[in-house]
Design a protein around this motif. Structure first.
Motif, short mmCIF file in Angstrom:
data_model
loop_
_atom_site.label_atom_id
_atom_site.label_comp_id
_atom_site.label_asym_id
_atom_site.label_seq_id
_atom_site.Cartn_x
_atom_site.Cartn_y
_atom_site.Cartn_z
N ASP A 178 -2.64 3.43 -46.09
CA ASP A 178 -3.91 2.89 -46.58
C ASP A 178 -4.91 2.95 -45.45
N VAL A 179 -5.92 3.84 -45.58
CA VAL A 179 -6.89 4.08 -44.51
C VAL A 179 -8.28 3.75 -45.02
N LEU A 180 -8.98 2.88 -44.33
CA LEU A 180 -10.33 2.50 -44.73
C LEU A 180 -11.30 3.63 -44.39
N LEU A 181 -11.99 4.13 -45.39
CA LEU A 181 -13.04 5.14 -45.24
C LEU A 181 -14.25 4.73 -46.06
N THR A 182 -15.41 5.32 -45.74
CA THR A 182 -16.62 5.03 -46.52
C THR A 182 -16.44 5.46 -47.96
N CYS A 242 1.56 3.31 -43.00
CA CYS A 242 0.75 2.43 -42.17
C CYS A 242 -0.46 1.91 -42.93
N ILE A 243 -1.02 0.81 -42.46
CA ILE A 243 -2.29 0.28 -42.95
C ILE A 243 -3.27 0.35 -41.78
N ILE A 244 -4.36 1.10 -41.95
CA ILE A 244 -5.35 1.30 -40.90
C ILE A 244 -6.66 0.78 -41.47
N TRP A 245 -6.96 -0.48 -41.20
CA TRP A 245 -8.03 -1.16 -41.92
C TRP A 245 -8.99 -1.82 -40.93
N ASP A 246 -9.61 -0.97 -40.12
CA ASP A 246 -10.66 -1.43 -39.22
C ASP A 246 -12.01 -0.92 -39.75
N SER A 247 -12.82 -0.34 -38.90
CA SER A 247 -14.14 0.11 -39.33
C SER A 247 -14.03 1.31 -40.25
N SER A 248 -14.86 1.34 -41.28
CA SER A 248 -14.87 2.49 -42.19
C SER A 248 -15.50 3.71 -41.54
N ILE A 249 -16.26 3.51 -40.48
CA ILE A 249 -16.94 4.62 -39.81
C ILE A 249 -16.20 5.04 -38.56
N PRO A 305 3.09 11.21 -30.73
CA PRO A 305 3.78 9.96 -31.05
C PRO A 305 3.88 9.75 -32.55
N SER A 306 4.85 8.93 -32.95
CA SER A 306 5.11 8.66 -34.36
C SER A 306 4.92 7.18 -34.63
N PHE A 307 4.09 6.85 -35.64
CA PHE A 307 3.85 5.48 -36.05
C PHE A 307 4.36 5.30 -37.47
N LYS A 308 5.23 4.32 -37.68
CA LYS A 308 5.76 4.06 -39.02
C LYS A 308 5.69 2.57 -39.32
N ASN A 309 5.14 2.25 -40.50
CA ASN A 309 5.00 0.86 -40.96
C ASN A 309 4.32 -0.02 -39.92
N CYS A 310 3.19 0.47 -39.43
CA CYS A 310 2.36 -0.32 -38.52
C CYS A 310 1.08 -0.75 -39.25
N THR A 311 0.56 -1.90 -38.87
CA THR A 311 -0.70 -2.39 -39.42
C THR A 311 -1.73 -2.50 -38.30
N PHE A 312 -2.90 -1.87 -38.52
CA PHE A 312 -4.04 -1.96 -37.61
C PHE A 312 -5.12 -2.76 -38.32
N SER A 313 -5.60 -3.80 -37.67
CA SER A 313 -6.65 -4.61 -38.30
C SER A 313 -7.41 -5.38 -37.23
#
Length: 657
Positions: free
Chosen positions: A322-326, A298-305, A268-276
């Motif tokens: 933008d992906v949240l990582l440790t 995309c913005i993927i900004w949930d748990s860093s782990i 699947p393809s995800f474009k300009n989606c925000t996860f929070s």
């Protein structure tokens, strides 16, 4: 000459059969129940349901009976409810319905179907049908076998847009909706849909898609399932400009979770989606199981782990996101790991901070996506016209609702109340020469209904489900208003689809010729026919005709005109091509340009665009009465009148005092 008339009319009506037979049937003033009205319908008819709550026999488990009809409310879904009383479903499409079978502006409440094979608590679409479902609310429905709100079976390629799914539940997959075919979900909202915890097969709290398809301009918030709290995908659909927040996957001993999305196979393809704010034991945002989803802008900004969890082969391919990582950044071109600086705006809590909108700093996701906003386009919810080509330059990430310009912003783009920025259309008209002649007339001879559906997904159900969720979303951001659309919606009145290139000087006034009804605009003198113009354009890619009028309903003093645009995308010129433009007034046919019993234009169809000015601009006269269902046809044939040449078009219009 008579044989020519017969051949041309036969060619056209073989495509548009029975175009003037539409009848509007009213419930309950003419028919006591909805099913009675549908049973009386022929293809092309319209059923209009007055405000109220409908229940009992023939007002639930309603079958479209395979008919190409429109069933709609008079004043929108908040005023027209089908209450199934927790026994049975709202509507049933039996399998032979097409996109001309339309369900519109209805609220379906408390549908309930039980048994392990029972599916579609609100609406069931049988194998092979492809109805259009728009501007509906499907609320608090249950199906034990899957598709709590809506179920689309094999090869049921439904088009669902502007709909709200809330408080639905299932023991199978897809509490909001489930589809085994490549459906299109556009401009919809899914919230508080919940899988009942019967087994680990419970997947997709908001949406379950088995195949391909499309989800765009949609919000999935606070949904719950064992796996894939927001969405579960088994195929390779496109997910465009979606907000996926505060969904939850509980898990049941299996290591397959995914609070926001579960990709269980496919690409699947995800474009300009925000996860929070999504949550799961593993994969707060995304879980992949032998899948290779692709994420862009995309913005993927949930748990860093636990934000992204991979099982089996494959794994997420992420760029310009933008992906949240440790620490560090996710592998891929253009990725960052910086706080997106979400702020709350008119429609929710996932706007991007912008100094231009009054915030102290700019979000790092601002102007950092791949490509430009104007070039990032997809099939989305195009204002009041429904689905159409949408570019992110028509959307906003800012609290002041300024449209995205330059390099596109990362993440979900909200609808903007200031679009379009000027009164002059700046985007491609929805009736371009590339449209094929498959649509059904939407204006009928009876114009009694006072409501014209605006098709905007701004509606909130009048009753929010009263049951308390069995879980609480963690780290949930500020919630949106459950709509991808602002409450201040651009005026849905149709804007003229072309800009006049000459001074509107009326050259004729509609009068009443012998044998024509007194409410027809048929002219008694030949309209001025200006020479065609030919201008190559990249929008011309299908050989055929398109009819352009400024509106589909005219009042006194409003400017009326009619043009036919001929598109020739090829390099060759076609000589001596007859172009037929026919006015159908309740079965009486008048051929332009002379509006006699038989006439046509004869043109050499050069490459590019040729415009025929059928009716010059004139102010609509007063005292013309009220009418609808008047139809223009435009088509080309070969020089021998033996076959259609290219695609043809039709346009239905009317007028009022």
């Amino acid at each position: 000459m008579l044989y020519k008339v017969f051949i041309v009319v036969a060619l056209i009506f073989c495509v548009f059969f029975s175009p003037v037979s539409a009848v509007t049937r009213y419930v309950p003033s003419q028919y006591a129940t909805i099913q009675e009205a549908i049973t009386a319908c022929n293809n092309g008819d319209i059923v209009v349901i007055a405000d109220g709550i409908y229940s009992g026999a023939n007002n639930k488990d309603i079958s479209f009976m395979g008919k190409a009809i429109t069933v709609r409310s008079q004043n929108g879904p908040t005023d027209c409810t089908i209450n199934c009383g927790n026994s049975g479903r709202g509507f049933y499409f039996q399998g032979s319905e097409t996109s001309s079978s339309v369900l519109e502006g209805i609220r379906i409440l408390d549908g309930n179907v039980t048994g392990s094979q029972s599916r579609g608590g609100g609406i069931y679409c049988a194998t092979g049908c492809s109805p259009t479902i728009r501007n509906c609310i499907i609320e608090s429905c249950y199906a034990e076998g899957g598709g709590g709100g809506l179920y689309c079976n094999n090869d049921s390629t439904c088009l669902i847009y502007g709909c709200t799914f809330s408080g639905n539940s299932t023991g199978g997959s897809g509490a909001g909706m489930s589809a085994l075919a490549a459906v299109q979900i556009i401009g919809c909202t899914f919230y508080y849909n919940e899988g009942v915890h019967i087994s680990s097969v419970n997947r997709g709290g908001g949406v379950f898609l088995y195949s391909g398809g499309l989800i765009s301009d949609s919000v999935l918030s606070s949904n719950l399932a064992e796996r894939g709290g927001g969405i579960t995908l088994l195929g390779s659909p496109e997910i465009w400009n979606c907000l996926i927040i505060a969904n939850n996957a509980l898990g049941s001993g299996s290591e397959i979770y995914g609070g926001g999305v579960l990709c269980d196979g496919g690409t699947p393809s995800f474009k300009n989606c925000t996860f929070s704010g999504n949550n799961a034991p593993e994969g707060d945002s995304i879980c992949t199981n032998n899948a290779s989803p692709v994420f862009t802008n995309c913005i993927i900004w949930d748990s860093s782990i636990n934000g992204i969890y991979t099982l089996g082969t494959g794994g997420s391919i992420i760029t310009y996101s933008d992906v949240l990582l440790t620490s560090g950044t996710y592998p891929g071109t253009g990725n960052i790991n910086l706080n997106p600086l979400f702020v709350t705006g008119p429609n929710g809590g996932n706007y991007l901070s912008s100094t231009g909108a009054g915030q102290p700093s700019n979000s790092p996701c601002y102007n950092t996506g791949f490509s430009t906003a104007a070039a990032t386009c997809y099939t989305g919810y195009e204002d009041s016209e429904g689905p159409g080509t949408v570019c992110l330059s028509m959307r906003t990430t800012r609290t002041d609702e300024a449209l995205d310009t330059g390099a596109t912003d990362m993440g979900y783009h909200y609808f903007s109340s200031i679009y379009p920025p000027t009164a002059t259309p700046t985007r491609t008209p929805t009736r371009t020469p590339t449209i094929t002649p498959t649509r059904t007339p939407t204006v009928t001879a009876t114009r009694t209904p006072t409501w014209i559906p605006t098709l905007t997904p701004t509606r909130t159900p009048t009753s929010i489900p009263t049951r308390t969720p069995t879980w609480t979303p963690t780290t949930a951001p500020s919630q949106p208003t459950n709509t991808p659309r602002p409450t201040s919606t651009p005026t849905p009145t149709r804007t003229p689809t072309r800009t006049p290139t000459r001074t509107p000087t009326p050259t004729m006034t509609p009068t009443v010729p012998t044998g024509v009804p007194t409410n027809t605009p048929h002219p008694t003198e030949t309209p001025t026919s200006l020479p065609p113009t030919a201008t190559p354009t990249p929008e011309c890619d299908t050989l055929g005709c398109t009819i352009i009028m400024p509106s589909d309903s005219f009042g006194p003093g409003e400017t009326c005109s009619c043009d036919v645009i001929i598109c020739n995308p090829e390099v060759d010129t076609y000589n001596d091509i007859p172009v037929f433009v026919i006015l159908d007034v309740y079965g009486m046919l008048f051929f332009a340009p002379s509006f006699s019993e038989f006439d046509y234009y004869l043109y050499d169809i050069v490459p590019g665009i040729t415009i025929i000015h059928v009716l010059p601009e004139f102010p609509w006269p007063s005292g013309a009465g009220t009418a609808g269902g008047i139809i223009w046809y435009a088509a080309m044939t070969d020089p021998a009148f033996s076959a259609l040449f290219g695609s043809m078009d039709m346009f239905t219009f009317g007028w009022h005092d």
